[in-house]
Design a protein around this motif. Structure first.
Motif, PDB file in Angstrom:
ATOM      1  N   ASP A  79       0.852  -1.181   0.000  1.00 50.43           N
ATOM      2  CA  ASP A  79       0.000   0.000   0.000  1.00 50.43           C
ATOM      3  C   ASP A  79       0.892   1.236   0.000  1.00 50.43           C
ATOM      4  OD1 ASP A  79       1.039  -0.155   2.510  1.00 50.43           O
ATOM      5  OD2 ASP A  79      -0.858  -0.006   3.579  1.00 50.43           O
ATOM      6  N   GLN A  80       0.309   2.420   0.080  1.00 50.35           N
ATOM      7  CA  GLN A  80       1.109   3.636  -0.012  1.00 50.35           C
ATOM      8  C   GLN A  80       2.126   3.724   1.125  1.00 50.35           C
ATOM      9  OE1 GLN A  80      -1.133   7.206  -0.579  1.00 50.35           O
ATOM     10  NE2 GLN A  80       0.614   8.562  -0.318  1.00 50.35           N
ATOM     11  N   GLY A  81       1.708   3.342   2.327  1.00 51.96           N
ATOM     12  CA  GLY A  81       2.633   3.378   3.457  1.00 51.96           C
ATOM     13  C   GLY A  81       3.770   2.387   3.306  1.00 51.96           C
ATOM     14  N   GLY A  82       3.443   1.196   2.805  1.00 51.99           N
ATOM     15  CA  GLY A  82       4.480   0.184   2.627  1.00 51.99           C
ATOM     16  C   GLY A  82       5.498   0.581   1.568  1.00 51.99           C
ATOM     17  N   ILE A 103       9.583   1.238   2.086  1.00 58.52           N
ATOM     18  CA  ILE A 103      10.620   0.575   1.300  1.00 58.52           C
ATOM     19  C   ILE A 103      11.537   1.595   0.640  1.00 58.52           C
ATOM     20  CG2 ILE A 103      11.037  -0.853  -0.740  1.00 58.52           C
ATOM     21  CD1 ILE A 103       8.471  -2.387  -0.038  1.00 58.52           C
ATOM     22  N   LEU A 104      10.940   2.612   0.023  1.00 59.94           N
ATOM     23  CA  LEU A 104      11.749   3.596  -0.701  1.00 59.94           C
ATOM     24  C   LEU A 104      12.581   4.454   0.252  1.00 59.94           C
ATOM     25  CD1 LEU A 104       9.237   4.728  -3.472  1.00 59.94           C
ATOM     26  CD2 LEU A 104      11.110   3.077  -3.638  1.00 59.94           C
ATOM     27  N   THR A 105      12.022   4.781   1.418  1.00 57.40           N
ATOM     28  CA  THR A 105      12.797   5.569   2.387  1.00 57.40           C
ATOM     29  C   THR A 105      13.986   4.771   2.896  1.00 57.40           C
ATOM     30  OG1 THR A 105      10.798   6.755   3.064  1.00 57.40           O
ATOM     31  CG2 THR A 105      12.680   6.836   4.552  1.00 57.40           C
ATOM     32  N   ILE A 159       6.563  12.982  -4.087  1.00 58.49           N
ATOM     33  CA  ILE A 159       5.672  13.137  -5.234  1.00 58.49           C
ATOM     34  C   ILE A 159       4.833  11.869  -5.307  1.00 58.49           C
ATOM     35  CG2 ILE A 159       5.525  13.478  -7.728  1.00 58.49           C
ATOM     36  CD1 ILE A 159       8.259  14.815  -7.611  1.00 58.49           C
ATOM     37  N   GLY A 160       3.577  11.960  -4.859  1.00 48.47           N
ATOM     38  CA  GLY A 160       2.762  10.761  -4.716  1.00 48.47           C
ATOM     39  C   GLY A 160       3.346   9.892  -3.626  1.00 48.47           C
ATOM     40  N   PRO A 161       3.550   8.589  -3.902  1.00 48.64           N
ATOM     41  CA  PRO A 161       4.165   7.722  -2.885  1.00 48.64           C
ATOM     42  C   PRO A 161       5.695   7.710  -2.948  1.00 48.64           C
ATOM     43  CG  PRO A 161       3.428   6.388  -4.719  1.00 48.64           C
ATOM     44  CD  PRO A 161       3.059   7.808  -5.058  1.00 48.64           C
ATOM     45  N   VAL A 162       6.280   8.460  -3.882  1.00 56.35           N
ATOM     46  CA  VAL A 162       7.729   8.403  -4.098  1.00 56.35           C
ATOM     47  C   VAL A 162       8.396   9.598  -3.429  1.00 56.35           C
ATOM     48  CG1 VAL A 162       9.580   8.295  -5.802  1.00 56.35           C
ATOM     49  CG2 VAL A 162       7.354   7.251  -6.304  1.00 56.35           C
ATOM     50  N   VAL A 175      11.003  12.526  -2.649  1.00 56.85           N
ATOM     51  CA  VAL A 175      11.895  13.314  -3.497  1.00 56.85           C
ATOM     52  C   VAL A 175      13.332  12.832  -3.345  1.00 56.85           C
ATOM     53  CG1 VAL A 175      12.831  15.634  -3.883  1.00 56.85           C
ATOM     54  CG2 VAL A 175      10.386  15.332  -3.463  1.00 56.85           C
ATOM     55  N   SER A 176      13.714  12.463  -2.124  1.00 55.12           N
ATOM     56  CA  SER A 176      15.078  11.980  -1.886  1.00 55.12           C
ATOM     57  C   SER A 176      15.359  10.699  -2.675  1.00 55.12           C
ATOM     58  CB  SER A 176      15.297  11.732  -0.393  1.00 55.12           C
ATOM     59  OG  SER A 176      14.315  10.844   0.116  1.00 55.12           O
ATOM     60  N   THR A 177      14.355   9.854  -2.857  1.00 54.60           N
ATOM     61  CA  THR A 177      14.545   8.638  -3.649  1.00 54.60           C
ATOM     62  C   THR A 177      14.796   8.976  -5.111  1.00 54.60           C
ATOM     63  OG1 THR A 177      13.112   7.382  -2.156  1.00 54.60           O
ATOM     64  CG2 THR A 177      13.511   6.445  -4.327  1.00 54.60           C
ATOM     65  N   LEU A 178      14.078   9.972  -5.613  1.00 51.62           N
ATOM     66  CA  LEU A 178      14.311  10.401  -6.989  1.00 51.62           C
ATOM     67  C   LEU A 178      15.726  10.945  -7.159  1.00 51.62           C
ATOM     68  CD1 LEU A 178      10.905  12.177  -7.745  1.00 51.62           C
ATOM     69  CD2 LEU A 178      11.634   9.887  -8.433  1.00 51.62           C
ATOM     70  N   LEU A 179      16.203  11.675  -6.159  1.00 51.96           N
ATOM     71  CA  LEU A 179      17.579  12.174  -6.214  1.00 51.96           C
ATOM     72  C   LEU A 179      18.584  11.022  -6.165  1.00 51.96           C
ATOM     73  CD1 LEU A 179      17.279  15.275  -3.847  1.00 51.96           C
ATOM     74  CD2 LEU A 179      17.329  15.249  -6.344  1.00 51.96           C
ATOM     75  N   MET A 180      18.290   9.999  -5.349  1.00 51.41           N
ATOM     76  CA  MET A 180      19.170   8.834  -5.290  1.00 51.41           C
ATOM     77  C   MET A 180      19.207   8.116  -6.637  1.00 51.41           C
ATOM     78  SD  MET A 180      19.062   5.232  -5.007  1.00 51.41           S
ATOM     79  CE  MET A 180      17.529   4.768  -4.220  1.00 51.41           C
ATOM     80  N   LEU A 181      18.036   7.968  -7.274  1.00 54.68           N
ATOM     81  CA  LEU A 181      17.999   7.325  -8.590  1.00 54.68           C
ATOM     82  C   LEU A 181      18.707   8.178  -9.635  1.00 54.68           C
ATOM     83  CD1 LEU A 181      14.329   5.970  -8.596  1.00 54.68           C
ATOM     84  CD2 LEU A 181      16.444   4.681  -8.230  1.00 54.68           C
ATOM     85  N   GLY A 182      18.620   9.510  -9.482  1.00 53.48           N
ATOM     86  CA  GLY A 182      19.369  10.382 -10.379  1.00 53.48           C
ATOM     87  C   GLY A 182      20.865  10.188 -10.233  1.00 53.48           C
ATOM     88  N   LEU A 183      21.335  10.037  -8.984  1.00 50.89           N
ATOM     89  CA  LEU A 183      22.750   9.764  -8.753  1.00 50.89           C
ATOM     90  C   LEU A 183      23.132   8.411  -9.343  1.00 50.89           C
ATOM     91  CD1 LEU A 183      25.412  10.607  -7.380  1.00 50.89           C
ATOM     92  CD2 LEU A 183      24.632   9.392  -5.336  1.00 50.89           C
ATOM     93  N   ALA A 184      22.234   7.421  -9.229  1.00 51.34           N
ATOM     94  CA  ALA A 184      22.508   6.110  -9.812  1.00 51.34           C
ATOM     95  C   ALA A 184      22.625   6.201 -11.328  1.00 51.34           C
ATOM     96  CB  ALA A 184      21.413   5.121  -9.418  1.00 51.34           C
ATOM     97  N   ALA A 185      21.759   7.005 -11.955  1.00 49.06           N
ATOM     98  CA  ALA A 185      21.838   7.186 -13.406  1.00 49.06           C
ATOM     99  C   ALA A 185      23.148   7.856 -13.799  1.00 49.06           C
ATOM    100  CB  ALA A 185      20.642   8.013 -13.890  1.00 49.06           C
ATOM    101  N   LEU A 186      23.576   8.840 -13.008  1.00 48.57           N
ATOM    102  CA  LEU A 186      24.843   9.509 -13.282  1.00 48.57           C
ATOM    103  C   LEU A 186      26.013   8.528 -13.138  1.00 48.57           C
ATOM    104  CD1 LEU A 186      26.154  12.245 -13.924  1.00 48.57           C
ATOM    105  CD2 LEU A 186      26.307  12.663 -11.467  1.00 48.57           C
ATOM    106  N   ALA A 187      25.961   7.688 -12.107  1.00 53.91           N
ATOM    107  CA  ALA A 187      27.013   6.684 -11.916  1.00 53.91           C
ATOM    108  C   ALA A 187      27.012   5.669 -13.054  1.00 53.91           C
ATOM    109  CB  ALA A 187      26.820   5.978 -10.576  1.00 53.91           C
ATOM    110  N   TRP A 188      25.815   5.284 -13.513  1.00 58.35           N
ATOM    111  CA  TRP A 188      25.720   4.344 -14.650  1.00 58.35           C
ATOM    112  C   TRP A 188      26.359   4.946 -15.884  1.00 58.35           C
ATOM    113  CZ3 TRP A 188      23.242   5.180 -19.324  1.00 58.35           C
ATOM    114  CH2 TRP A 188      23.170   4.065 -20.184  1.00 58.35           C
ATOM    115  N   TRP A 189      26.077   6.229 -16.141  1.00 62.89           N
ATOM    116  CA  TRP A 189      26.678   6.886 -17.305  1.00 62.89           C
ATOM    117  C   TRP A 189      28.195   6.930 -17.169  1.00 62.89           C
ATOM    118  CZ3 TRP A 189      29.841  11.084 -17.898  1.00 62.89           C
ATOM    119  CH2 TRP A 189      30.014  11.545 -19.208  1.00 62.89           C
TER     120      TRP A 189
END
Length: 338
Positions: free
Chosen positions: A56-59, A63-65, A179-182, A184-198
């Motif tokens: 659910d939204q809380g779960g 997980i993402l936090t 943003i919704g259930p996601v 903002v810090s998780t989005l920043l972490m995924l952005g860092l992961a994308a930068l590391a992948w590149w």
């Protein structure tokens, strides 16, 4: 009477073991995300049997936090492990960085930018020292970073007895906005992961990193400045730990000296990297698999909390999952080599 010698026929070479064609696409990265799906399905069934809902939204938020802080550390840990090294100082460095940020901010929103820059400078300095000890003094990375961890631990124990500093509310939005259930810090972490992948797949530095991890002597003979590559990997790892310290300071509202140690981010980050298919010997793996390993560990922790599992059983299950994953990867590599 002459006799003609008859040469024995050479023994036929054994036929290679035929494997199903569908296994050709089952790389470690694909395998870790398939495992993540299985963990989510099994966890939903187990939590549902206890009357709860995992996804659910809380779960999802839980997980993402959980995955955000560990993901930041694991992205940096991926860099040093790909180079064939380790960094055991990240847990204490996270606590140090959270204190530097919170004490520099001192509740003043105008001091957020200087605090962030100072925190990242401290983290980069620690990584630089780690890298120089490994490359110039020829100290094993395990020992070098463990020694740095003890130095930071001594400073924290001597200077702090508990939380310190004050994070302004404006900076706490980093830890709590979503943003919704996601988050903002998780989005920043995924952005860092994308930068590391590149960086790892498209940049020259990433190519050199894989080369050094594959065989440092061959990389050196090929003209790669291996010392510079190792130092860069340690600096990037420490910067990632500094970002995790900033995130945790925004969540807690202050600095906490042992926030990284209590969560075991040193060993947890290594487990996530290995679970994601990166070789501890270096030279093979990537950040995409690491994020999958982080999500598996974060999901397991959320499931354990939902069903009220005690800490001993949690550690046992996590250890079994890690051992099984590494054993399967090793068996796959042996089959390919054969």
């Amino acid at each position: 009477m002459s006799t003609t010698a008859v040469r024995p026929r050479p023994a036929a070479a054994p036929r290679p073991e035929r494997r199903p064609k569908w296994t050709s696409w089952l790389s470690p990265t694909v395998a870790v995300y398939l495992a993540l799906v299985l963990v989510l399905v099994a966890g939903s069934v187990v939590v549902g049997a206890r009357g709860g809902v995992l996804l659910d939204q809380g779960g999802i938020l839980n997980i993402l936090t959980r995955a955000t802080a560990l993901g930041l550390v694991a992205i940096g840990q991926t860099m040093v492990i790909l180079a064939g090294k380790l960094d055991l100082s990240v847990a204490y460095l996270i606590g140090l960085c959270s204190l530097v940020a919170a004490e520099t901010m001192a509740g003043d929103p105008a001091r957020i930018v200087p605090a962030v820059l100072l925190t990242l400078a401290v983290a980069a300095g620690v990584g630089l020292v780690n890298g120089l000890i490994v490359t110039r003094l020829k100290v094993n990375a395990f020992i070098a970073t463990l020694g740095m961890a003890l130095v930071i631990r001594g400073y924290l124990e001597n200077g702090y007895t508990g939380p310190a500093g004050d994070v302004p509310r404006a900076f706490q939005h980093l830890g709590y906005d979503r943003i919704g259930p996601v988050p903002v810090s998780t989005l920043l972490m995924l952005g860092l992961a994308a930068l590391a992948w590149w960086y790892l797949t498209r940049g020259r530095g990433g190519y050199h990193l894989y080369a050094v991890g594959g065989d440092e002597d061959v990389a050196r003979l090929s003209g790669i400045r291996t010392g510079r590559v190792v130092v860069t990997a340690h600096v990037l790892c420490s910067l990632a730990a500094g970002l995790a310290g900033l995130f945790l300071a925004s969540r807690l509202g202050s600095g906490a000296p042992y926030v990284g140690v209590d969560a075991g981010y040193d060993l947890e980050s290594i487990a996530a990297v290995v679970l994601g298919g990166t070789l501890l010997a270096g030279g093979r793996g990537g950040v995409v698999g690491t994020i999958g390993g982080v999500l598996i560990l974060a999901t397991l922790d959320t499931i354990f909390d939902d069903i009220g599992l005690n800490s001993f059983v949690k550690d046992v299950v996590r250890g079994v999952v890690l051992i099984v994953a590494v054993a399967l990867y090793a068996r796959r590599r042996m089959r390919r080599a054969a």
